[in-house]
Design a protein around this motif. Sequence first.
Motif, PDB file in Angstrom:
ATOM      1  N   LEU A 255       0.818  -1.212   0.000  1.00 34.30           N
ATOM      2  CA  LEU A 255       0.000   0.000   0.000  1.00 34.30           C
ATOM      3  C   LEU A 255       0.854   1.264   0.000  1.00 34.30           C
ATOM      4  O   LEU A 255       1.821   1.383   0.763  1.00 34.30           O
ATOM      5  N   THR A 256       0.472   2.222  -0.847  1.00 36.55           N
ATOM      6  CA  THR A 256       1.099   3.540  -0.835  1.00 36.55           C
ATOM      7  C   THR A 256       0.116   4.622  -0.405  1.00 36.55           C
ATOM      8  O   THR A 256       0.524   5.656   0.104  1.00 36.55           O
ATOM      9  N   TRP A 257      -1.191   4.396  -0.636  1.00 37.64           N
ATOM     10  CA  TRP A 257      -2.237   5.340  -0.231  1.00 37.64           C
ATOM     11  C   TRP A 257      -3.321   4.563   0.505  1.00 37.64           C
ATOM     12  O   TRP A 257      -3.856   3.592  -0.034  1.00 37.64           O
ATOM     13  N   LEU A 258      -3.662   4.998   1.718  1.00 38.30           N
ATOM     14  CA  LEU A 258      -4.690   4.332   2.510  1.00 38.30           C
ATOM     15  C   LEU A 258      -5.584   5.379   3.162  1.00 38.30           C
ATOM     16  O   LEU A 258      -5.111   6.260   3.875  1.00 38.30           O
ATOM     17  N   ASP A 259      -6.883   5.286   2.895  1.00 36.94           N
ATOM     18  CA  ASP A 259      -7.857   6.201   3.485  1.00 36.94           C
ATOM     19  C   ASP A 259      -9.010   5.379   4.054  1.00 36.94           C
ATOM     20  O   ASP A 259      -9.831   4.841   3.317  1.00 36.94           O
ATOM     21  N   LEU A 260      -9.042   5.260   5.379  1.00 36.56           N
ATOM     22  CA  LEU A 260     -10.130   4.589   6.096  1.00 36.56           C
ATOM     23  C   LEU A 260     -10.867   5.572   6.986  1.00 36.56           C
ATOM     24  O   LEU A 260     -11.532   5.180   7.952  1.00 36.56           O
ATOM     25  N   SER A 261     -10.790   6.836   6.666  1.00 38.66           N
ATOM     26  CA  SER A 261     -11.353   7.878   7.512  1.00 38.66           C
ATOM     27  C   SER A 261     -12.873   7.842   7.547  1.00 38.66           C
ATOM     28  O   SER A 261     -13.525   7.280   6.668  1.00 38.66           O
ATOM     29  N   ASN A 262     -13.413   8.438   8.610  1.00 44.00           N
ATOM     30  CA  ASN A 262     -14.860   8.600   8.763  1.00 44.00           C
ATOM     31  C   ASN A 262     -15.587   7.258   8.755  1.00 44.00           C
ATOM     32  O   ASN A 262     -16.514   7.038   7.990  1.00 44.00           O
ATOM     33  N   GLN A 281       0.464   8.149   2.029  1.00 44.74           N
ATOM     34  CA  GLN A 281      -0.638   8.860   2.687  1.00 44.74           C
ATOM     35  C   GLN A 281      -1.386   7.898   3.591  1.00 44.74           C
ATOM     36  O   GLN A 281      -1.754   6.798   3.180  1.00 44.74           O
ATOM     37  N   LEU A 282      -1.631   8.338   4.833  1.00 44.92           N
ATOM     38  CA  LEU A 282      -2.377   7.556   5.805  1.00 44.92           C
ATOM     39  C   LEU A 282      -3.435   8.442   6.441  1.00 44.92           C
ATOM     40  O   LEU A 282      -3.122   9.364   7.188  1.00 44.92           O
ATOM     41  N   SER A 283      -4.691   8.171   6.127  1.00 43.89           N
ATOM     42  CA  SER A 283      -5.817   8.955   6.644  1.00 43.89           C
ATOM     43  C   SER A 283      -6.732   8.041   7.442  1.00 43.89           C
ATOM     44  O   SER A 283      -7.400   7.168   6.874  1.00 43.89           O
ATOM     45  N   LEU A 284      -6.741   8.236   8.759  1.00 41.25           N
ATOM     46  CA  LEU A 284      -7.583   7.447   9.660  1.00 41.25           C
ATOM     47  C   LEU A 284      -8.441   8.355  10.535  1.00 41.25           C
ATOM     48  O   LEU A 284      -8.942   7.920  11.575  1.00 41.25           O
ATOM     49  N   PHE A 285      -8.646   9.590  10.124  1.00 35.21           N
ATOM     50  CA  PHE A 285      -9.375  10.545  10.962  1.00 35.21           C
ATOM     51  C   PHE A 285     -10.851  10.152  11.112  1.00 35.21           C
ATOM     52  O   PHE A 285     -11.420   9.428  10.301  1.00 35.21           O
ATOM     53  N   SER A 286     -11.443  10.623  12.204  1.00 32.68           N
ATOM     54  CA  SER A 286     -12.868  10.406  12.495  1.00 32.68           C
ATOM     55  C   SER A 286     -13.227   8.935  12.555  1.00 32.68           C
ATOM     56  O   SER A 286     -14.113   8.451  11.850  1.00 32.68           O
ATOM     57  N   ASN A 287     -12.497   8.224  13.436  1.00 32.80           N
ATOM     58  CA  ASN A 287     -12.835   6.855  13.778  1.00 32.80           C
ATOM     59  C   ASN A 287     -12.927   6.764  15.303  1.00 32.80           C
ATOM     60  O   ASN A 287     -13.178   7.777  15.964  1.00 32.80           O
ATOM     61  N   ARG A 288     -12.712   5.574  15.839  1.00 36.33           N
ATOM     62  CA  ARG A 288     -12.735   5.383  17.294  1.00 36.33           C
ATOM     63  C   ARG A 288     -11.423   4.763  17.766  1.00 36.33           C
ATOM     64  O   ARG A 288     -11.402   3.945  18.682  1.00 36.33           O
ATOM     65  N   LEU A 289     -10.336   5.155  17.109  1.00 40.13           N
ATOM     66  CA  LEU A 289      -9.027   4.623  17.452  1.00 40.13           C
ATOM     67  C   LEU A 289      -8.625   5.106  18.834  1.00 40.13           C
ATOM     68  O   LEU A 289      -8.727   6.302  19.149  1.00 40.13           O
ATOM     69  N   ASN A 310      -9.454  13.557  15.350  1.00 41.11           N
ATOM     70  CA  ASN A 310     -10.812  13.177  15.756  1.00 41.11           C
ATOM     71  C   ASN A 310     -10.912  11.694  16.091  1.00 41.11           C
ATOM     72  O   ASN A 310     -11.747  10.972  15.577  1.00 41.11           O
ATOM     73  N   ASN A 311     -10.003  11.257  16.991  1.00 40.95           N
ATOM     74  CA  ASN A 311     -10.037   9.897  17.513  1.00 40.95           C
ATOM     75  C   ASN A 311      -9.908   9.953  19.034  1.00 40.95           C
ATOM     76  O   ASN A 311     -10.209  10.999  19.647  1.00 40.95           O
ATOM     77  N   PHE A 312      -9.461   8.863  19.650  1.00 44.99           N
ATOM     78  CA  PHE A 312      -9.315   8.809  21.105  1.00 44.99           C
ATOM     79  C   PHE A 312      -7.885   8.421  21.474  1.00 44.99           C
ATOM     80  O   PHE A 312      -7.649   7.726  22.464  1.00 44.99           O
ATOM     81  N   LEU A 313      -6.923   8.876  20.689  1.00 40.30           N
ATOM     82  CA  LEU A 313      -5.526   8.549  20.913  1.00 40.30           C
ATOM     83  C   LEU A 313      -4.993   9.308  22.123  1.00 40.30           C
ATOM     84  O   LEU A 313      -5.412  10.443  22.404  1.00 40.30           O
ATOM     85  N   GLU A 314      -4.028   8.711  22.828  1.00 40.07           N
ATOM     86  CA  GLU A 314      -3.492   9.327  24.039  1.00 40.07           C
ATOM     87  C   GLU A 314      -1.997   9.081  24.136  1.00 40.07           C
ATOM     88  O   GLU A 314      -1.393   8.377  23.326  1.00 40.07           O
ATOM     89  N   GLY A 315      -1.393   9.727  25.136  1.00 41.32           N
ATOM     90  CA  GLY A 315       0.028   9.544  25.372  1.00 41.32           C
ATOM     91  C   GLY A 315       0.886  10.454  24.503  1.00 41.32           C
ATOM     92  O   GLY A 315       0.389  11.286  23.742  1.00 41.32           O
ATOM     93  N   GLU A 316       2.208  10.279  24.639  1.00 46.18           N
ATOM     94  CA  GLU A 316       3.144  11.103  23.881  1.00 46.18           C
ATOM     95  C   GLU A 316       3.362  10.536  22.482  1.00 46.18           C
ATOM     96  O   GLU A 316       3.192   9.341  22.243  1.00 46.18           O
ATOM     97  N   LEU A 317       3.774  11.424  21.586  1.00 46.02           N
ATOM     98  CA  LEU A 317       4.072  10.996  20.233  1.00 46.02           C
ATOM     99  C   LEU A 317       5.402  10.251  20.201  1.00 46.02           C
ATOM    100  O   LEU A 317       6.346  10.658  20.885  1.00 46.02           O
ATOM    101  N   GLN A 358      -6.723  20.865  20.343  1.00 42.82           N
ATOM    102  CA  GLN A 358      -7.658  20.046  21.117  1.00 42.82           C
ATOM    103  C   GLN A 358      -7.020  18.738  21.578  1.00 42.82           C
ATOM    104  O   GLN A 358      -7.544  17.653  21.353  1.00 42.82           O
ATOM    105  N   ASN A 359      -5.842  18.886  22.215  1.00 37.33           N
ATOM    106  CA  ASN A 359      -5.159  17.777  22.850  1.00 37.33           C
ATOM    107  C   ASN A 359      -4.780  18.189  24.272  1.00 37.33           C
ATOM    108  O   ASN A 359      -5.379  19.127  24.819  1.00 37.33           O
ATOM    109  N   LYS A 360      -3.812  17.515  24.864  1.00 38.58           N
ATOM    110  CA  LYS A 360      -3.420  17.810  26.242  1.00 38.58           C
ATOM    111  C   LYS A 360      -1.925  18.099  26.331  1.00 38.58           C
ATOM    112  O   LYS A 360      -1.272  17.747  27.321  1.00 38.58           O
ATOM    113  N   PHE A 361      -1.387  18.724  25.295  1.00 39.74           N
ATOM    114  CA  PHE A 361       0.021  19.111  25.337  1.00 39.74           C
ATOM    115  C   PHE A 361       0.231  20.199  26.381  1.00 39.74           C
ATOM    116  O   PHE A 361      -0.664  21.008  26.653  1.00 39.74           O
ATOM    117  N   SER A 362       1.439  20.253  26.928  1.00 40.78           N
ATOM    118  CA  SER A 362       1.735  21.215  27.998  1.00 40.78           C
ATOM    119  C   SER A 362       3.088  21.864  27.758  1.00 40.78           C
ATOM    120  O   SER A 362       3.852  21.454  26.878  1.00 40.78           O
TER     121      SER A 362
END
Length: 371
Positions: A255-262, A281-289, A310-317, A358-362
């Motif tokens: 895969l070179t382009w993947l869009d599973l968004s929304n 390209q990796l587009s996974l926005f607006s899911n429940r990850l 627009n997911n539920f990801l947490e922790g540091e990058l 809209q994250n929790k960076f400090s």
Amino acid sequence: MTSLQVLDLSFNYYDDDYDDGKDRIMTMDLKNLCNLEVLNLDLSHLYGDVAELFRNLPRCSPNKLQELDLGWNNLTGMLPRWIGQFMSLVVLNLGWNYITRHDPYEIGKLSNLTDLDLYTIKLDGTITEEHFASARSLQYIDLSNNALKIEISSDWQPPSTLEYVSFASCQMGPLFPGWLQWNVNITHLDISSAGIADRIPQWFSDVFSNVWFMDISNNQLNRTLPADMGSMSLLQLYLSSNKLTGQIPTLPQNLTWLDLSNNLLLGLTGHSAIGSANLRQLSLFSNRLAGHIPESFCKFQRLGVLDLSNNFLEGELPSCLRVMEFMKFVALSNNSLSGKFPSFLQKLTNVKFLDLSQNKFSGRLPMWIGS
């Protein structure tokens, strides 16, 4: 010039800055060009009645015209019923015009036709298997962006071997078009915005094992993705704006382009589920990850677009993301990501769009962000 076999006037378009802006009407009388095999008028800024243009084509017996390209013009009017008389046609391209026709069954009589391009004209009506009953040679078909309804039985086996199939914005649902399972040689499949409200069939991965481009976005596909997709040959996969649920299974490694968004996807299984280092390209926005962004993302060193917003990801990058020197678009907004402003972003000098809102960076914004 009655011995002429090929006439190519394509790509004779005007420049808006130096032209009076007038399109050209087709006035050539080609009726006596009995040896003409190829006529290419793509993008020649022609306008006028398409039926009149067809009247000026060679009408000799036998007719030798094999390729007719009239795409990307401003032709209008109704496609003539007697188009079926051009029995030698192998390629017919009328795309990107304003040609109308209700129920264009005449084209199905062209038994030698291999390539049919009617993309974005003004066709309407219902297409059934009867339209293709005589199309024994058809390999390439594009009926996209027409007001057509495709009503073909799941048991129907096409008389030809299709390779390029595009029915975008044609109504094919609500069931997944089962007749496609008899076309194991398809390499390009676009049935996006087709009104499909069904689960992905069991034969999906096997039948479409040769497909390298697939777009089934903007439908209502439901339930989970097939678990055996990893063996497919896909290079580009677009399944956005459906109702897919469950975990993301192991996907094709090319895969070179993947869009599973929304969708309603929950997460990733394994550490290498979504492609290889060739991913662009990796587009996974607006899911429940949920959970952390896995370290395995760092293998996507050629990634240019990353959208996990627009997911539920947490922790540091993961700090290893600094190796993504080709990154231009980063969207991670509306998650629960935390930690200080990621310092590795200083390495990504090609980034043109960055959204961490809209994250929790400090902490403080670093001084280097301005340079």
